[in-house]
Scaffold this active site. Structure first.
Site, PDB file in Angstrom:
ATOM      1  N   HIS A  61       0.832  -1.204   0.000  1.00 42.70           N
ATOM      2  CA  HIS A  61       0.000   0.000   0.000  1.00 42.70           C
ATOM      3  C   HIS A  61       0.871   1.261   0.000  1.00 42.70           C
ATOM      4  CE1 HIS A  61      -3.468   2.523   1.248  1.00 42.70           C
ATOM      5  NE2 HIS A  61      -2.529   3.196   1.897  1.00 42.70           N
ATOM      6  N   GLU A  62       1.852   1.295   0.878  1.00 46.28           N
ATOM      7  CA  GLU A  62       2.675   2.511   0.995  1.00 46.28           C
ATOM      8  C   GLU A  62       3.516   2.744  -0.265  1.00 46.28           C
ATOM      9  OE1 GLU A  62       2.432   4.824   3.179  1.00 46.28           O
ATOM     10  OE2 GLU A  62       0.890   3.737   4.267  1.00 46.28           O
TER      11      GLU A  62
ATOM     12  N   HIS B 264       1.533   4.418  -2.984  1.00 47.40           N
ATOM     13  CA  HIS B 264       1.373   5.878  -2.924  1.00 47.40           C
ATOM     14  C   HIS B 264       2.518   6.554  -3.691  1.00 47.40           C
ATOM     15  CE1 HIS B 264      -2.053   6.534  -0.343  1.00 47.40           C
ATOM     16  NE2 HIS B 264      -1.542   5.891   0.695  1.00 47.40           N
TER      17      HIS B 264
ATOM     18  N   GLU C  22      -6.231   6.809  -1.473  1.00 49.90           N
ATOM     19  CA  GLU C  22      -6.157   5.644  -0.589  1.00 49.90           C
ATOM     20  C   GLU C  22      -6.699   4.387  -1.282  1.00 49.90           C
ATOM     21  OE1 GLU C  22      -4.589   5.272   2.096  1.00 49.90           O
ATOM     22  OE2 GLU C  22      -4.055   7.366   2.318  1.00 49.90           O
TER      23      GLU C  22
HETATM   24 ZN   LIG Z   1      -2.379   5.208   2.395  1.00 54.57          ZN
END
Ligand SMILES: [Zn+2]
Length: 268
Positions: free
Chosen positions: A136-137, A140, A196
Site C-alpha cells: 500500500h505505501e 502511494h 487511498e
Molecule cells: Zn495510504
C-alpha cells in the site's frame, strides 16, 4: 529548508500541467511532472534526517522488512516491464528500514524511501501482513500521490495563473508550505480517499505479483480495526480511512489481485 528547493523554479516549468494515467489502475490524475525531481530531492533529505534521528533496527525483523520491500519492488519492476513502462521507475531510490518506534505506523516517501515502525509489527503479524502495508505505501509513491496533492493545491489556488505561466515564486512557496508544512515530513502527507483506494488496489496487486496471498489484506485490516479500539490509537489510521470503509473496496479489488497471485504460482 525544503521550500528552498522550489524557489529557483521558473514559471515556465509550471505551465507543464499534465494528465498522468496510472499504468495499473487507469486512473487519470493531474500531476506537474517537472516537480518530481524536487519532491524526490526533498524526500531523500527528509528520510536521511529521519534515519539520523531514529533508532534504525537491525536483526531478523529488519531483514523481513527489507525482504518484503525488495519483493514488492521486484513485483513493481516486473509489472512495469510487462507493459513497457520500466522507464517510469528509473528515478526511484528504494530503501526499506525498520525504525524503533511504538507508533502503529509505516510510510513511503515520494521516490521510494520506506520506513516501518516496530509498533505496527504486532498488527501486521507476519510477512504477508507486512506485505499489505508495504504494498500500500509503496503504491502511494508509485502513483505519484505526493505530486498529485501538491499539483492539486497549486491549481486550486492559482489555476489560471499556472496555466498562463505567471505564478510567482512566493505563491509557489506558499502552496508548497501548505502541502508540506515546515517541520512536518513528506511522510505525514494525508492523502485523499481516491488516493487511498488506489493505493489499496495497487498494493493488493503488487503483493499478489510478489507471491503473497492478497486475501490476507482483509484480516489485516480487521486487526488494524481491533488495534484502534485499544488504548493506543494507531497513527496509521490518522492518515488513512477507517478499516471498515476500505474492506468493501478491497473485496471488489480481490478478483483481479487473485489473478496475479495465481499467475505468480499462488493458490487462491
Ligand atoms: Zn495510504
Amino acid at each position: 529548508m525544503k521550500i528552498n528547493h522550489f524557489l529557483g523554479m521558473g514559471a515556465a516549468v509550471l505551465a507543464l500541467v499534465a494528465c498522468t494515467t496510472n499504468p495499473m489502475t487507469g486512473r487519470k490524475s493531474l500531476q506537474i511532472g517537472s516537480l518530481n525531481s524536487q519532491i524526490t530531492t526533498s524526500a531523500v533529505q527528509q528520510y536521511q534526517q529521519t534515519l539520523k534521528e531514529s533508532k534504525v533496527v537491525t536483526g531478523a525483523q529488519a531483514q523481513m522488512v527489507k525482504k518484503v520491500g525488495g519483493k514488492i519492488k521486484t513485483a513493481a519492476e516486473k509489472y512495469y516491464a510487462s507493459i513497457g513502462r520500466s522507464a517510469d521507475l528509473a528515478s526511484y531510490q528504494w530503501e526499506f528500514n525498520l525504525l524503533q518506534d511504538n507508533q502503529i505506523n509505516a510510510w513511503c516517501m515520494p521516490g521510494g524511501k520506506v520506513a516501518v515502525y516496530t509498533g505496527i509489527l504486532p498488527v501486521t503479524k507476519d510477512e504477508t501482513g507486512l506485505a499489505v502495508v508495504m504494498g500500500h505505501e509503496v503504491s502511494h509513491a508509485l502513483a505519484g500521490h505526493g505530486n498529485e496533492r501538491i499539483s492539486q493545491a497549486m491549481v486550486a489556488q492559482y489555476g489560471g495563473q499556472i496555466l498562463g505561466g505567471t505564478i510567482s515564486n512566493a505563491q509557489l512557496a506558499k502552496v508548497f508550505e501548505a502541502a508540506y508544512p515546515i517541520g512536518s515530513q513528506v511522510a505525514l502527507l494525508k492523502y485523499g480517499r481516491t488516493q487511498e483506494s488506489e493505493a489499496d488496489e495497487m498494493g493488493l496487486n503488487l503483493m499478489a505479483i510478489a507471491g503473497y496471498d492478497p486475501k490476507q489484506a482483509i484480516p489485516f485490516w480487521s486487526r488494524m480495526e481491533a488495534a484502534s479500539s485499544g488504548a493506543r490509537q494507531p497513527e496509521f489510521l490518522s492518515t488513512h480511512p477507517s478499516p471498515q470503509t476500505r474492506i468493501a473496496d478491497i473485496q471488489n479489488d480481490l478478483p483481479k489481485a487473485l489473478e496475479y497471485y495465481r499467475a505468480a504460482g499462488g493458490k487462491g
